[in-house]
Motif scaffolding. Sequence first.
Motif, PDB file in Angstrom:
ATOM      1  N   ARG A 181      10.890  69.097   6.917  1.00 12.64           N
ATOM      2  CA  ARG A 181      11.531  68.945   8.223  1.00 12.64           C
ATOM      3  C   ARG A 181      12.388  70.159   8.537  1.00 12.64           C
ATOM      4  NH1 ARG A 181      13.549  63.434   9.902  1.00 12.64           N
ATOM      5  NH2 ARG A 181      15.443  64.621  10.100  1.00 12.64           N
ATOM      6  N   HIS A 237      17.878  71.822  13.409  1.00 15.10           N
ATOM      7  CA  HIS A 237      18.616  72.865  14.101  1.00 15.10           C
ATOM      8  C   HIS A 237      20.131  72.699  13.904  1.00 15.10           C
ATOM      9  CE1 HIS A 237      14.816  72.874  16.465  1.00 15.10           C
ATOM     10  NE2 HIS A 237      15.016  74.171  16.383  1.00 15.10           N
ATOM     11  N   CYS A 271      16.264  72.904  21.302  1.00  7.99           N
ATOM     12  CA  CYS A 271      15.923  71.770  20.451  1.00  7.99           C
ATOM     13  C   CYS A 271      15.479  70.632  21.358  1.00  7.99           C
ATOM     14  CB  CYS A 271      17.125  71.333  19.609  1.00  7.99           C
ATOM     15  SG  CYS A 271      16.796  69.886  18.578  1.00  7.99           S
ATOM     16  N   ASP A 272      14.263  70.154  21.161  1.00  4.62           N
ATOM     17  CA  ASP A 272      13.737  69.084  22.017  1.00  4.62           C
ATOM     18  C   ASP A 272      13.946  67.691  21.421  1.00  4.62           C
ATOM     19  OD1 ASP A 272      11.908  69.108  19.971  1.00  4.62           O
ATOM     20  OD2 ASP A 272      10.165  69.531  21.232  1.00  4.62           O
ATOM     21  N   ASN A 273      14.736  67.605  20.361  1.00  3.08           N
ATOM     22  CA  ASN A 273      15.024  66.321  19.732  1.00  3.08           C
ATOM     23  C   ASN A 273      16.519  66.262  19.403  1.00  3.08           C
ATOM     24  OD1 ASN A 273      14.451  63.789  18.718  1.00  3.08           O
ATOM     25  ND2 ASN A 273      13.782  64.541  16.725  1.00  3.08           N
ATOM     26  N   PHE A 274      17.354  66.524  20.423  1.00  6.43           N
ATOM     27  CA  PHE A 274      18.787  66.681  20.224  1.00  6.43           C
ATOM     28  C   PHE A 274      19.553  65.505  20.805  1.00  6.43           C
ATOM     29  CE2 PHE A 274      23.028  68.407  20.906  1.00  6.43           C
ATOM     30  CZ  PHE A 274      23.225  69.100  19.730  1.00  6.43           C
ATOM     31  N   ASP A 275      20.570  65.070  20.062  1.00  4.66           N
ATOM     32  CA  ASP A 275      21.474  64.019  20.515  1.00  4.66           C
ATOM     33  C   ASP A 275      22.874  64.634  20.592  1.00  4.66           C
ATOM     34  OD1 ASP A 275      22.098  60.962  20.766  1.00  4.66           O
ATOM     35  OD2 ASP A 275      23.540  61.748  19.313  1.00  4.66           O
ATOM     36  N   CYS A 279      20.818  67.584  16.061  1.00  5.88           N
ATOM     37  CA  CYS A 279      19.361  67.587  15.938  1.00  5.88           C
ATOM     38  C   CYS A 279      18.907  66.429  15.053  1.00  5.88           C
ATOM     39  CB  CYS A 279      18.895  68.911  15.344  1.00  5.88           C
ATOM     40  SG  CYS A 279      17.120  69.002  15.050  1.00  5.88           S
ATOM     41  N   LYS A 280      17.921  65.690  15.530  1.00  6.58           N
ATOM     42  CA  LYS A 280      17.394  64.556  14.772  1.00  6.58           C
ATOM     43  C   LYS A 280      16.267  64.981  13.835  1.00  6.58           C
ATOM     44  CE  LYS A 280      18.732  61.032  18.006  1.00  6.58           C
ATOM     45  NZ  LYS A 280      19.485  60.190  17.114  1.00  6.58           N
ATOM     46  N   HIS A 286      12.736  67.750  12.955  1.00  5.42           N
ATOM     47  CA  HIS A 286      11.377  68.018  13.421  1.00  5.42           C
ATOM     48  C   HIS A 286      10.480  68.124  12.188  1.00  5.42           C
ATOM     49  CE1 HIS A 286      13.130  69.264  17.313  1.00  5.42           C
ATOM     50  NE2 HIS A 286      14.096  69.734  16.543  1.00  5.42           N
TER      51      HIS A 286
END
Length: 83
Positions: free
Chosen positions: A4, A7, A59-63, A68-69, A71
């Motif tokens: 994985r 970020h 980052c396309d999976n950011f909270d 970052c969750k 990738h």
Amino acid sequence: MAKRLIHCCLDIEGGIRNAKDLKGCITIDGRTLMTTEEVKEALRYQLALGRRVLPMGDCDNFDYQTGCKGHVVEADDDRQKEG
């Protein structure tokens, strides 16, 4: 085991405390923040939006609460390699 990628992110409250170290490092709408007060103002605005952390890059999976969750960059392969 899957590999994985995670970020980095900036803790906003920490950024406010260390704003002098972030001068010249933050760009908003094509404008680089060059003073401590500009950095603090921008970060305080993000806090007012209810955010705790900011991404450091794309980052396309950011909270905005936890960062970052992750990738998956290499899927699991349960098969044993024979050799």
